[in-house]
Scaffold this motif. Sequence first.
Motif, PDB file in Angstrom:
ATOM      1  N   THR A  31       0.844  -1.193  -0.068  1.00  0.00           N
ATOM      2  CA  THR A  31       0.096  -0.034  -0.150  1.00  0.00           C
ATOM      3  C   THR A  31       0.958   1.325   0.006  1.00  0.00           C
ATOM      4  O   THR A  31       2.093   1.315   0.516  1.00  0.00           O
ATOM      5  CB  THR A  31      -0.902  -0.141   1.048  1.00  0.00           C
ATOM      6  OG1 THR A  31      -0.007   0.200   2.596  1.00  0.00           O
ATOM      7  CG2 THR A  31      -1.637  -1.369   1.457  1.00  0.00           C
ATOM      8  N   ARG A  57      -1.018   2.557  10.353  1.00  0.00           N
ATOM      9  CA  ARG A  57      -2.209   1.998   9.950  1.00  0.00           C
ATOM     10  C   ARG A  57      -2.560   1.362   8.405  1.00  0.00           C
ATOM     11  O   ARG A  57      -3.054   0.181   8.350  1.00  0.00           O
ATOM     12  CB  ARG A  57      -3.506   3.004  10.081  1.00  0.00           C
ATOM     13  CG  ARG A  57      -3.626   3.309  11.506  1.00  0.00           C
ATOM     14  CD  ARG A  57      -4.028   2.161  12.660  1.00  0.00           C
ATOM     15  NE  ARG A  57      -4.331   2.518  13.895  1.00  0.00           N
ATOM     16  CZ  ARG A  57      -5.515   3.132  14.433  1.00  0.00           C
ATOM     17  NH1 ARG A  57      -6.370   3.287  13.383  1.00  0.00           N
ATOM     18  NH2 ARG A  57      -5.764   3.397  15.486  1.00  0.00           N
ATOM     19  N   LEU A  58      -1.893   2.091   7.503  1.00  0.00           N
ATOM     20  CA  LEU A  58      -2.211   1.582   6.267  1.00  0.00           C
ATOM     21  C   LEU A  58      -0.819   1.685   5.208  1.00  0.00           C
ATOM     22  O   LEU A  58      -0.976   0.746   4.396  1.00  0.00           O
ATOM     23  CB  LEU A  58      -2.811   2.829   5.352  1.00  0.00           C
ATOM     24  CG  LEU A  58      -4.274   2.990   5.877  1.00  0.00           C
ATOM     25  CD1 LEU A  58      -4.902   4.169   5.156  1.00  0.00           C
ATOM     26  CD2 LEU A  58      -5.231   1.705   5.807  1.00  0.00           C
ATOM     27  N   PHE A  62      -1.202  -5.272   2.446  1.00  0.00           N
ATOM     28  CA  PHE A  62      -2.546  -5.361   2.484  1.00  0.00           C
ATOM     29  C   PHE A  62      -2.874  -6.710   2.268  1.00  0.00           C
ATOM     30  O   PHE A  62      -2.720  -7.082   1.016  1.00  0.00           O
ATOM     31  CB  PHE A  62      -3.445  -4.278   1.677  1.00  0.00           C
ATOM     32  CG  PHE A  62      -4.813  -4.438   1.881  1.00  0.00           C
ATOM     33  CD1 PHE A  62      -5.616  -3.739   3.041  1.00  0.00           C
ATOM     34  CD2 PHE A  62      -5.609  -5.311   1.101  1.00  0.00           C
ATOM     35  CE1 PHE A  62      -6.813  -3.621   3.244  1.00  0.00           C
ATOM     36  CE2 PHE A  62      -7.106  -5.016   1.195  1.00  0.00           C
ATOM     37  CZ  PHE A  62      -7.680  -4.254   2.258  1.00  0.00           C
ATOM     38  N   ARG A  74     -13.134  -3.753   2.711  1.00  0.00           N
ATOM     39  CA  ARG A  74     -11.907  -3.749   3.699  1.00  0.00           C
ATOM     40  C   ARG A  74     -11.085  -2.534   3.440  1.00  0.00           C
ATOM     41  O   ARG A  74     -10.661  -1.689   4.359  1.00  0.00           O
ATOM     42  CB  ARG A  74     -11.347  -5.067   3.625  1.00  0.00           C
ATOM     43  CG  ARG A  74     -12.135  -6.161   4.363  1.00  0.00           C
ATOM     44  CD  ARG A  74     -11.331  -7.400   4.213  1.00  0.00           C
ATOM     45  NE  ARG A  74     -10.199  -7.649   4.655  1.00  0.00           N
ATOM     46  CZ  ARG A  74      -9.037  -8.308   4.335  1.00  0.00           C
ATOM     47  NH1 ARG A  74      -9.398  -8.898   3.233  1.00  0.00           N
ATOM     48  NH2 ARG A  74      -7.954  -8.330   4.906  1.00  0.00           N
ATOM     49  N   GLU A  75     -10.778  -2.226   2.274  1.00  0.00           N
ATOM     50  CA  GLU A  75      -9.841  -1.169   1.987  1.00  0.00           C
ATOM     51  C   GLU A  75     -10.529   0.115   2.267  1.00  0.00           C
ATOM     52  O   GLU A  75      -9.838   1.001   2.910  1.00  0.00           O
ATOM     53  CB  GLU A  75      -9.410  -1.224   0.543  1.00  0.00           C
ATOM     54  CG  GLU A  75      -8.528  -0.162   0.133  1.00  0.00           C
ATOM     55  CD  GLU A  75      -8.316   0.090  -1.309  1.00  0.00           C
ATOM     56  OE1 GLU A  75      -7.492   0.716  -2.002  1.00  0.00           O
ATOM     57  OE2 GLU A  75      -9.181  -0.678  -2.176  1.00  0.00           O
ATOM     58  N   TYR A  77     -12.929   0.671   4.267  1.00  0.00           N
ATOM     59  CA  TYR A  77     -13.130   0.940   5.708  1.00  0.00           C
ATOM     60  C   TYR A  77     -11.755   1.374   6.252  1.00  0.00           C
ATOM     61  O   TYR A  77     -11.911   2.321   7.244  1.00  0.00           O
ATOM     62  CB  TYR A  77     -13.617  -0.548   6.486  1.00  0.00           C
ATOM     63  CG  TYR A  77     -13.701  -0.519   7.915  1.00  0.00           C
ATOM     64  CD1 TYR A  77     -14.414   0.271   8.696  1.00  0.00           C
ATOM     65  CD2 TYR A  77     -12.424  -0.919   8.447  1.00  0.00           C
ATOM     66  CE1 TYR A  77     -14.725   0.106   9.935  1.00  0.00           C
ATOM     67  CE2 TYR A  77     -12.314  -0.869  10.110  1.00  0.00           C
ATOM     68  CZ  TYR A  77     -13.352  -0.657  10.600  1.00  0.00           C
ATOM     69  OH  TYR A  77     -13.320  -0.291  12.129  1.00  0.00           O
ATOM     70  N   ARG A  78     -10.577   0.918   6.036  1.00  0.00           N
ATOM     71  CA  ARG A  78      -9.389   1.188   6.676  1.00  0.00           C
ATOM     72  C   ARG A  78      -9.102   2.733   6.335  1.00  0.00           C
ATOM     73  O   ARG A  78      -8.496   3.486   7.084  1.00  0.00           O
ATOM     74  CB  ARG A  78      -8.258   0.293   6.137  1.00  0.00           C
ATOM     75  CG  ARG A  78      -8.537  -1.372   6.577  1.00  0.00           C
ATOM     76  CD  ARG A  78      -7.392  -2.145   6.184  1.00  0.00           C
ATOM     77  NE  ARG A  78      -6.261  -1.759   6.794  1.00  0.00           N
ATOM     78  CZ  ARG A  78      -5.070  -2.285   6.234  1.00  0.00           C
ATOM     79  NH1 ARG A  78      -5.030  -2.741   4.989  1.00  0.00           N
ATOM     80  NH2 ARG A  78      -3.931  -2.035   7.037  1.00  0.00           N
ATOM     81  N   GLU A  79      -9.436   3.050   4.884  1.00  0.00           N
ATOM     82  CA  GLU A  79      -9.175   4.342   4.367  1.00  0.00           C
ATOM     83  C   GLU A  79      -9.783   5.469   5.301  1.00  0.00           C
ATOM     84  O   GLU A  79      -9.493   6.490   5.675  1.00  0.00           O
ATOM     85  CB  GLU A  79      -9.201   4.628   2.991  1.00  0.00           C
ATOM     86  CG  GLU A  79      -8.267   3.750   2.388  1.00  0.00           C
ATOM     87  CD  GLU A  79      -8.521   3.471   0.846  1.00  0.00           C
ATOM     88  OE1 GLU A  79      -7.595   3.054   0.140  1.00  0.00           O
ATOM     89  OE2 GLU A  79      -9.611   3.817   0.590  1.00  0.00           O
ATOM     90  N   MET A  81     -11.182   4.872   8.573  1.00  0.00           N
ATOM     91  CA  MET A  81     -10.885   5.035   9.703  1.00  0.00           C
ATOM     92  C   MET A  81      -9.524   5.866   9.986  1.00  0.00           C
ATOM     93  O   MET A  81      -9.532   6.622  10.956  1.00  0.00           O
ATOM     94  CB  MET A  81     -10.207   3.285  10.342  1.00  0.00           C
ATOM     95  CG  MET A  81      -9.600   3.041  11.559  1.00  0.00           C
ATOM     96  SD  MET A  81      -8.946   1.547  11.871  1.00  0.00           S
ATOM     97  CE  MET A  81      -7.797   1.571  10.509  1.00  0.00           C
ATOM     98  N   ILE A  82      -8.576   5.738   8.877  1.00  0.00           N
ATOM     99  CA  ILE A  82      -7.418   6.605   9.306  1.00  0.00           C
ATOM    100  C   ILE A  82      -7.645   7.922   9.063  1.00  0.00           C
ATOM    101  O   ILE A  82      -7.318   8.850   9.584  1.00  0.00           O
ATOM    102  CB  ILE A  82      -6.268   6.211   8.004  1.00  0.00           C
ATOM    103  CG1 ILE A  82      -4.859   6.763   8.639  1.00  0.00           C
ATOM    104  CG2 ILE A  82      -6.278   6.755   6.781  1.00  0.00           C
ATOM    105  CD1 ILE A  82      -4.618   5.955   9.663  1.00  0.00           C
ATOM    106  N   ASP A  85      -8.780   8.904  12.329  1.00  0.00           N
ATOM    107  CA  ASP A  85      -7.749   9.325  13.105  1.00  0.00           C
ATOM    108  C   ASP A  85      -6.907  10.433  12.913  1.00  0.00           C
ATOM    109  O   ASP A  85      -6.531  11.032  13.958  1.00  0.00           O
ATOM    110  CB  ASP A  85      -7.058   8.048  13.122  1.00  0.00           C
ATOM    111  CG  ASP A  85      -7.333   6.804  13.522  1.00  0.00           C
ATOM    112  OD1 ASP A  85      -8.449   6.748  14.536  1.00  0.00           O
ATOM    113  OD2 ASP A  85      -6.921   5.393  13.507  1.00  0.00           O
TER     114      ASP A  85
END
Length: 598
Positions: A31, A57-58, A62, A74-75, A77-79, A81-82, A85
């Motif tokens: 990533t 986090r990223l 991945f 999932r990708e 959601y993580r993006e 989430m960051i 943050d």
Amino acid sequence: MRIWPSPLPRVLLMPLCLVLSGCWGGGGVRTAYSLSGIDQGADATLTPYLQKIVDDRLGGEFELGDDAADNARRETYREQMILTDLQKALRAKGYYDATVKYADDAAVSFTGTYNIEPGSLYTIATLTTNPPEFAAVMGKDALEPGTPLDAASVLALQEIVKERVAKDKCYFTLDVKNEVVLNPDTQTADVTYRVDVGPEAKLGRVTFTGQSTVKTSYLDKLVPWNEGDCFRERRVERLKTALMESGLFSRAESVLPAAPDENGMVAVEVKLSERAHRTMKAGLSYYTDEGPGATFGWEHRNYWGAAEKLTTTLSLSALKQSLSANVLKPFFIRKDQSLSLNTEVRRQDTDAFEESGVDVGASINRTFNKRLTGSTGVKFTLSEITEDNDVNDSDDLYGLISFPNSLTFDNRNDTLDPTKGWRIFGSATPFLDVLGVSDPFFKLEFGASTYWALDEKKWSILALRTNIGSILGSGTFDIPSTERFFAGGGGSVRGYGYQEVGPKDSNDDPLGGRSMVTGSVEMRQRFTTTLGAVAFVDAGTVSNESWPKMNDVAVGAGIGARYYSGFGPIRFDVAVPLTQKDDLESNFQIYISIGQAF
């Protein structure tokens, strides 16, 4: 002598080579996420602070599943989430008007940019306490008007206020909270620390419940206060920690009353749950020079009801077989002292000597602080030692009385797999032979090891070790061969066989010496949470003189693989000698065991 035929080590090395070369397969993709828009108007620490959040986090790989739609969810959601943050992190730094927008790179999967507009940095306008009389405790640590509204600074001062309010007081309850009121028109904030204190109190009697086999008299010795001492909640926490560190309990829960009694006393009840006090252990190893080995142990941590620890160990290998027992009694005469009683029966058959012996000893161990310990004691050793070489051909019975003294500093974070800290050990032991076969002599030993993490994840570790020894007061062959210094093998200079480093007779049998120096440099690298590798260089020398000579140094080097299990790393090392290669029994050595080499 070769234990395994020569083609086999090459097969064993193939997995290790794959690990070291990075050929290990995986189902992940790299990533790549970046930041923009925060260089203008932002402080110099903001960019690396935010970039670390993205990297943690990223960054990296991945892991992909089989469902493309699920991978995309999932990708996303993580993006997101960051993004959240990053917004929280900006506010924590004082940028309350900041905006963060994410721009995905449609052309390349798993890449994108976080565009950040920090806005104005909020600063502190006023700083007060409620009640106002506690404002004086801040002193020179108070945050001046105009200071950036940094959450870490506000929280740090909050702890300072709490600590200083509690100083020289015995408050039963004490709570300090911060209240921050933002002024968007002026980009400032009013910070107030609200201090709530209860009545002053004193620590009272401690009662224990839930224990069935542990004596109350032992538990009372763990209490770190006397009745009537100033109430400090951290003292109660220290008691719970001491109970858990004893190894006797699975739970230690304190119960305090809602308020002190009419005399201002606070009775403390501790609810306990005992854990199993008996443990059986087993370990296996394989060293090319020593052959297969096995260790079996049984331990009772509460033998007479006051945390007395009885440990028995049976060790078996081709070179040495031993059975030992040790009893450790805590709180011997004083709280920071213990008494150790030990005995061992053993038989050794090495290229240097054969021995049948028994030891009986006792020592007093003192804990000076959390990191520094020492011991002094006495030991009697009765052993029959046979040497069969062209320098010293003897079969003698020795009755050695020794008085071992040692001092150890140890601040490592893990005994089986340390990533930081030091271990420094020194000992001084006079010997006297009551049977008159050996002359009196004095044995000195010093050892140190240290560990340095080269990255924040502590996956790259540089480990260093050295050991020095010297024997004074007697000639080499007037000293029992079991007390002379030898080097070579998995515990000192890898690449050489057991006892192969040092003086030898004309038949290449080791003789041992009166001094020794060894050293190791090891680079440890993890690739995943369970797999890693090492590269190392060991060196050492043994001399007949009481001070080691450095003109005849044996050097070995090698590589190894590590599997990090739940109970410690399993190591597989292969080493070869780089110097003094003539007349060695093998041109390589293999070591398999649990735990790092040092």
